[in-house]
Design a protein around this motif. Structure first.
Motif, PDB file in Angstrom:
ATOM      1  N   HIS A 158       0.821  -1.220   0.000  1.00 38.12           N
ATOM      2  CA  HIS A 158       0.000   0.000   0.000  1.00 38.12           C
ATOM      3  C   HIS A 158       0.855   1.271   0.000  1.00 38.12           C
ATOM      4  CE1 HIS A 158      -3.416  -2.603   0.427  1.00 38.12           C
ATOM      5  NE2 HIS A 158      -2.861  -3.180   1.478  1.00 38.12           N
ATOM      6  N   ARG A 159       2.162   1.085  -0.180  1.00 40.60           N
ATOM      7  CA  ARG A 159       3.097   2.210  -0.272  1.00 40.60           C
ATOM      8  C   ARG A 159       2.992   3.163   0.915  1.00 40.60           C
ATOM      9  NH1 ARG A 159       4.606   2.062  -5.837  1.00 40.60           N
ATOM     10  NH2 ARG A 159       3.125   0.767  -6.964  1.00 40.60           N
ATOM     11  N   ILE A 160       2.973   2.586   2.103  1.00 39.86           N
ATOM     12  CA  ILE A 160       2.924   3.391   3.326  1.00 39.86           C
ATOM     13  C   ILE A 160       4.252   3.220   4.057  1.00 39.86           C
ATOM     14  CG2 ILE A 160       1.772   3.703   5.555  1.00 39.86           C
ATOM     15  CD1 ILE A 160      -0.015   4.526   3.234  1.00 39.86           C
ATOM     16  N   SER A 161       4.806   4.346   4.531  1.00 41.65           N
ATOM     17  CA  SER A 161       6.071   4.308   5.264  1.00 41.65           C
ATOM     18  C   SER A 161       5.880   3.655   6.630  1.00 41.65           C
ATOM     19  CB  SER A 161       6.595   5.736   5.433  1.00 41.65           C
ATOM     20  OG  SER A 161       7.459   5.798   6.552  1.00 41.65           O
ATOM     21  N   ALA A 162       6.875   2.897   7.055  1.00 46.89           N
ATOM     22  CA  ALA A 162       6.825   2.255   8.378  1.00 46.89           C
ATOM     23  C   ALA A 162       6.648   3.294   9.484  1.00 46.89           C
ATOM     24  CB  ALA A 162       8.103   1.451   8.611  1.00 46.89           C
ATOM     25  N   HIS A 163       7.113   4.514   9.244  1.00 43.50           N
ATOM     26  CA  HIS A 163       6.994   5.573  10.255  1.00 43.50           C
ATOM     27  C   HIS A 163       5.557   6.017  10.484  1.00 43.50           C
ATOM     28  CE1 HIS A 163      11.253   5.766   9.151  1.00 43.50           C
ATOM     29  NE2 HIS A 163      11.412   6.100  10.415  1.00 43.50           N
ATOM     30  N   LYS A 164       4.670   5.571   9.608  1.00 40.94           N
ATOM     31  CA  LYS A 164       3.249   5.925   9.739  1.00 40.94           C
ATOM     32  C   LYS A 164       2.476   4.907  10.566  1.00 40.94           C
ATOM     33  CE  LYS A 164       2.368   9.631   7.213  1.00 40.94           C
ATOM     34  NZ  LYS A 164       1.515  10.707   7.743  1.00 40.94           N
ATOM     35  N   LEU A 165       3.126   3.794  10.904  1.00 43.73           N
ATOM     36  CA  LEU A 165       2.388   2.706  11.564  1.00 43.73           C
ATOM     37  C   LEU A 165       2.680   2.635  13.059  1.00 43.73           C
ATOM     38  CD1 LEU A 165       0.477   0.283  11.067  1.00 43.73           C
ATOM     39  CD2 LEU A 165       2.502  -1.136  10.661  1.00 43.73           C
ATOM     40  N   VAL A 166       1.613   2.428  13.823  1.00 46.44           N
ATOM     41  CA  VAL A 166       1.702   2.193  15.259  1.00 46.44           C
ATOM     42  C   VAL A 166       1.086   0.824  15.533  1.00 46.44           C
ATOM     43  CG1 VAL A 166       0.923   2.936  17.550  1.00 46.44           C
ATOM     44  CG2 VAL A 166       1.410   4.658  15.784  1.00 46.44           C
ATOM     45  N   ILE A 195       8.545   1.564  13.007  1.00 47.21           N
ATOM     46  CA  ILE A 195       7.179   1.392  13.518  1.00 47.21           C
ATOM     47  C   ILE A 195       7.147   1.704  15.013  1.00 47.21           C
ATOM     48  CG2 ILE A 195       5.359  -0.333  13.935  1.00 47.21           C
ATOM     49  CD1 ILE A 195       6.459  -1.781  11.368  1.00 47.21           C
ATOM     50  N   GLU A 196       6.110   2.407  15.440  1.00 43.70           N
ATOM     51  CA  GLU A 196       5.951   2.685  16.867  1.00 43.70           C
ATOM     52  C   GLU A 196       5.252   1.531  17.562  1.00 43.70           C
ATOM     53  OE1 GLU A 196       4.908   6.207  18.838  1.00 43.70           O
ATOM     54  OE2 GLU A 196       4.949   7.392  16.990  1.00 43.70           O
ATOM     55  N   ILE A 197       5.656   1.267  18.801  1.00 44.16           N
ATOM     56  CA  ILE A 197       5.015   0.214  19.596  1.00 44.16           C
ATOM     57  C   ILE A 197       4.415   0.865  20.842  1.00 44.16           C
ATOM     58  CG2 ILE A 197       5.324  -2.019  20.737  1.00 44.16           C
ATOM     59  CD1 ILE A 197       6.241  -2.183  17.834  1.00 44.16           C
ATOM     60  N   HIS A 198       3.101   0.819  20.956  1.00 45.22           N
ATOM     61  CA  HIS A 198       2.433   1.424  22.112  1.00 45.22           C
ATOM     62  C   HIS A 198       1.922   0.349  23.065  1.00 45.22           C
ATOM     63  CE1 HIS A 198       1.508   5.526  19.978  1.00 45.22           C
ATOM     64  NE2 HIS A 198       2.781   5.186  19.937  1.00 45.22           N
ATOM     65  N   LEU A 199       2.078   0.629  24.355  1.00 42.02           N
ATOM     66  CA  LEU A 199       1.612  -0.318  25.375  1.00 42.02           C
ATOM     67  C   LEU A 199       0.193   0.067  25.796  1.00 42.02           C
ATOM     68  CD1 LEU A 199       2.463  -2.769  27.002  1.00 42.02           C
ATOM     69  CD2 LEU A 199       3.460  -1.234  28.710  1.00 42.02           C
ATOM     70  N   ASP A 200      -0.761  -0.758  25.374  1.00 42.98           N
ATOM     71  CA  ASP A 200      -2.195  -0.501  25.548  1.00 42.98           C
ATOM     72  C   ASP A 200      -2.663  -0.901  26.947  1.00 42.98           C
ATOM     73  OD1 ASP A 200      -4.730   0.232  24.750  1.00 42.98           O
ATOM     74  OD2 ASP A 200      -4.898  -1.267  23.167  1.00 42.98           O
TER      75      ASP A 200
END
Ligand code: C2E
Ligand code: CA
Ligand code: CA
Ligand code: CA
Length: 277
Positions: free
Chosen positions: A138-146, A174-179
């Motif tokens: 989908h041509r999305i940068s890894a920096h856009k994904l959480v 990629i960002e990793i968030h602790l939910d």
């Protein structure tokens, strides 16, 4: 099952049976849900605490089964985790969310795209390749994904595998968030063991609003600062809650005050006057 003192054993076991049957039915129906086109994605904005921009949109899965009608993710996700179906469903969510995000044309303005990940997806081989392939498709940068993970990542016998997978994804950008932060058993001291980039304070603390809950949020912000990571508060329903969280120094806010989870992406959010009351 409802335990009732007055009820006979028969009623009690009937109840149990009904619940067990529903779980089995959900497990069966889930296997066909993708093919049957029964899933839909909702997105909920995460707003910068300054209220001047959208940090991200969180993807929340919706299921409307032809027999059962709408089923809440709080009910069907645990069943999908038990049967293992979450691996297939999770791959679908990842691809479909990225597809819609790319197709919206708003990827540049709608902030990042957040997706919930189950523990089973992380420990099943191939996640990293799957994520990279979907981003490339989908041509999305890894920096856009959480990717949002829960404290279950700390409690597992596979913690070294989990660390390897999450570290690889994090190195991609990629960002990793602790939910659901604060609800599990992860002690703050273990935060450094995983490549976490933000804490998401569970909505129960946001909504309680008493001195204890506030102290927990304040403490989380202090710890997060020490670790150089951000803090997001979820379940923000009132203006009062938003103002208190801003004062504490939380970085971003999410909740019905700004928007319920809805189809599609938003460029701007305004405080929902209905929720202000
Ligand atoms: P979560 O990741 O903690 O998501 C937040 C939940 O809080 C969502 O419930 C959201 O609709 C709800 N919420 C948002 N703002 C407010 C608010 O202001 N007040 C209140 N009372 N609730 C609010 P939802 O959509 O029913 O999802 C429940 C859970 O199901 C999620 O909790 C997540 O753990 C799981 N889930 C949903 N979609 C997925 C998915 O695609 N994959 C996985 N693995 N889990 C998912
Ligand atoms: Ca989440
Ligand atoms: Ca949460
Ligand atoms: Ca949750």
């Amino acid at each position: 099952a409802k335990r009732t003192r007055r009820g006979s054993t028969l009623i009690y076991s009937d109840d149990m049976k009904g619940e067990q049957e529903r779980r089995l039915m959900i497990g069966q129906f889930l296997k066909q849900a993708i093919k049957a086109g029964e899933f839909a994605l909702a997105f909920q904005p995460v707003v910068a605490a300054s209220l001047d921009s959208i940090d991200a949109h969180e993807t929340l899965l919706r299921w409307n089964n032809r027999v059962l009608g709408p089923v809440s993710p709080d009910e069907f996700i645990p069943i999908a985790e038990e049967t293992g179906e979450i691996v297939t469903i999770g791959a679908y969510v990842l691809d479909e969310a990225l597809r819609q995000y790319a197709a919206s044309g708003l990827a540049a303005r709608a902030g990042k795209l957040a997706i919930n990940l189950s523990l089973l997806q992380i420990v099943t081989p191939g996640l990293t390749e799957q994520v990279r392939a979907a981003l490339a498709r989908h041509r999305i940068s890894a920096h856009k994904l959480v990717l949002e993970v829960t404290e279950s990542i700390f409690d597992d016998r596979n913690s070294s595998l989990i660390n390897t997978v999450l570290t690889g994804l994090h190195k991609d950008g990629i960002e990793i968030h602790l939910d659901d932060f604060g609800t599990g058993y992860s002690s703050l001291s273990r935060l450094h063991e995983m490549p976490i980039t933000a804490l998401k304070i569970d909505k129960s603390f946001v909504q309680k609003g008493d001195a204890q809950a506030t102290a927990i949020i304040e403490g989380s912000v202090l710890i997060a600062r020490q670790f150089g990571i951000r803090v997001i508060a979820e379940g923000v329903e009132t203006l009062e809650q938003a103002q208190s969280l801003q004062a504490i120094g939380v970085d971003a806010l999410q909740g019905y005050l700004f928007s319920r989870p809805v189809p599609g992406f938003q460029e701007t959010v305004t405080v929902n006057p209905q929720e202000q009351l």
